[in-house]
Design a protein around this motif. Structure first.
Motif, PDB file in Angstrom:
ATOM      1  N   GLY A   1      -6.849  -4.715  11.960  1.00  0.00           N
ATOM      2  CA  GLY A   1      -7.053  -5.712  12.964  1.00  0.00           C
ATOM      3  C   GLY A   1      -8.523  -6.173  13.110  1.00  0.00           C
ATOM      4  N   PHE A   2      -9.359  -5.430  12.526  1.00  0.00           N
ATOM      5  CA  PHE A   2     -10.952  -5.546  12.754  1.00  0.00           C
ATOM      6  C   PHE A   2     -11.286  -6.853  12.026  1.00  0.00           C
TER       7      PHE A   2
ATOM      8  N   ALA B   1     -19.066   6.755   8.283  1.00  0.00           N
ATOM      9  CA  ALA B   1     -17.875   7.477   9.032  1.00  0.00           C
ATOM     10  C   ALA B   1     -16.865   6.559   9.253  1.00  0.00           C
ATOM     11  N   ALA B   2     -16.724   5.055   8.564  1.00  0.00           N
ATOM     12  CA  ALA B   2     -15.715   4.093   8.886  1.00  0.00           C
ATOM     13  C   ALA B   2     -14.560   4.622   8.746  1.00  0.00           C
ATOM     14  N   ARG B   3     -14.388   5.213   7.461  1.00  0.00           N
ATOM     15  CA  ARG B   3     -13.088   5.645   7.143  1.00  0.00           C
ATOM     16  C   ARG B   3     -12.308   6.901   8.112  1.00  0.00           C
ATOM     17  N   ASN B   4     -13.081   7.689   8.772  1.00  0.00           N
ATOM     18  CA  ASN B   4     -12.689   8.737   9.527  1.00  0.00           C
ATOM     19  C   ASN B   4     -12.527   7.758  11.010  1.00  0.00           C
ATOM     20  N   LEU B   5     -13.171   6.883  11.340  1.00  0.00           N
ATOM     21  CA  LEU B   5     -12.949   5.974  12.463  1.00  0.00           C
ATOM     22  C   LEU B   5     -11.700   5.359  12.496  1.00  0.00           C
ATOM     23  N   LEU B   6     -11.533   4.694  11.254  1.00  0.00           N
ATOM     24  CA  LEU B   6     -10.274   3.889  11.046  1.00  0.00           C
ATOM     25  C   LEU B   6      -9.041   4.629  10.942  1.00  0.00           C
ATOM     26  N   GLY B   7      -9.169   5.840  10.498  1.00  0.00           N
ATOM     27  CA  GLY B   7      -7.870   6.854  10.548  1.00  0.00           C
ATOM     28  C   GLY B   7      -7.555   7.123  12.111  1.00  0.00           C
TER      29      GLY B   7
ATOM     30  N   THR C   1       0.830  -1.210   0.094  1.00  0.00           N
ATOM     31  CA  THR C   1       0.009   0.074  -0.064  1.00  0.00           C
ATOM     32  C   THR C   1       0.904   1.033  -0.047  1.00  0.00           C
ATOM     33  N   ALA C   2       0.236   2.425  -0.269  1.00  0.00           N
ATOM     34  CA  ALA C   2       0.982   3.787  -0.382  1.00  0.00           C
ATOM     35  C   ALA C   2       0.072   4.733   0.128  1.00  0.00           C
ATOM     36  N   GLN C   3       0.578   5.508   0.690  1.00  0.00           N
ATOM     37  CA  GLN C   3      -0.519   6.973   1.060  1.00  0.00           C
ATOM     38  C   GLN C   3      -0.206   7.975   0.130  1.00  0.00           C
ATOM     39  N   GLY C   4      -1.448   8.205  -0.342  1.00  0.00           N
ATOM     40  CA  GLY C   4      -1.351   9.474  -1.247  1.00  0.00           C
ATOM     41  C   GLY C   4      -1.633  10.769  -0.567  1.00  0.00           C
ATOM     42  N   ALA C   5      -2.086  11.855  -1.425  1.00  0.00           N
ATOM     43  CA  ALA C   5      -2.485  13.253  -0.910  1.00  0.00           C
ATOM     44  C   ALA C   5      -3.855  12.907  -0.422  1.00  0.00           C
TER      45      ALA C   5
ATOM     46  N   ARG D   1     -13.342  -2.469   4.140  1.00  0.00           N
ATOM     47  CA  ARG D   1     -12.930  -3.857   4.697  1.00  0.00           C
ATOM     48  C   ARG D   1     -11.519  -4.315   4.507  1.00  0.00           C
ATOM     49  N   GLU D   2     -10.865  -3.829   3.473  1.00  0.00           N
ATOM     50  CA  GLU D   2      -9.507  -4.016   3.543  1.00  0.00           C
ATOM     51  C   GLU D   2      -8.794  -3.148   4.675  1.00  0.00           C
TER      52      GLU D   2
END
Length: 68
Positions: A30-31, A42-48, A1-5, A23-24
């Motif tokens: 670890g979920f 809101a999952a992306r914000n929570l995962l971040g 993986t890579a982190q972009g802008a 899901r990925e």
């Protein structure tokens, strides 16, 4: 993986590059695969803002063993 802008996570595939789906990303943190998000939008914000669940579990077990 890579982190972009914009702190988006990307993965290379045979077809090119794409964003990780929820899901990925949850799997990387670890979920369990069957985790039900109370607010899926809101999952992306929570995962971040999350921590790696298996690491926290291992740390808690270690602390419990040392205390008891």
């Amino acid at each position: 993986t890579a982190q972009g802008a914009g702190r988006r996570l990307w993965v290379r595939t045979d077809a090119g590059v794409r964003r990780l789906n929820r899901r990925e990303w949850a799997g990387l943190m670890g979920f369990p695969a069957d985790f039900a998000w109370p607010k899926p939008e809101a999952a992306r914000n929570l995962l971040g803002n999350s921590v790696h669940v298996p690491t926290v579990e291992a740390l808690a077990r270690s602390i419990r063993e040392q205390l008891f």
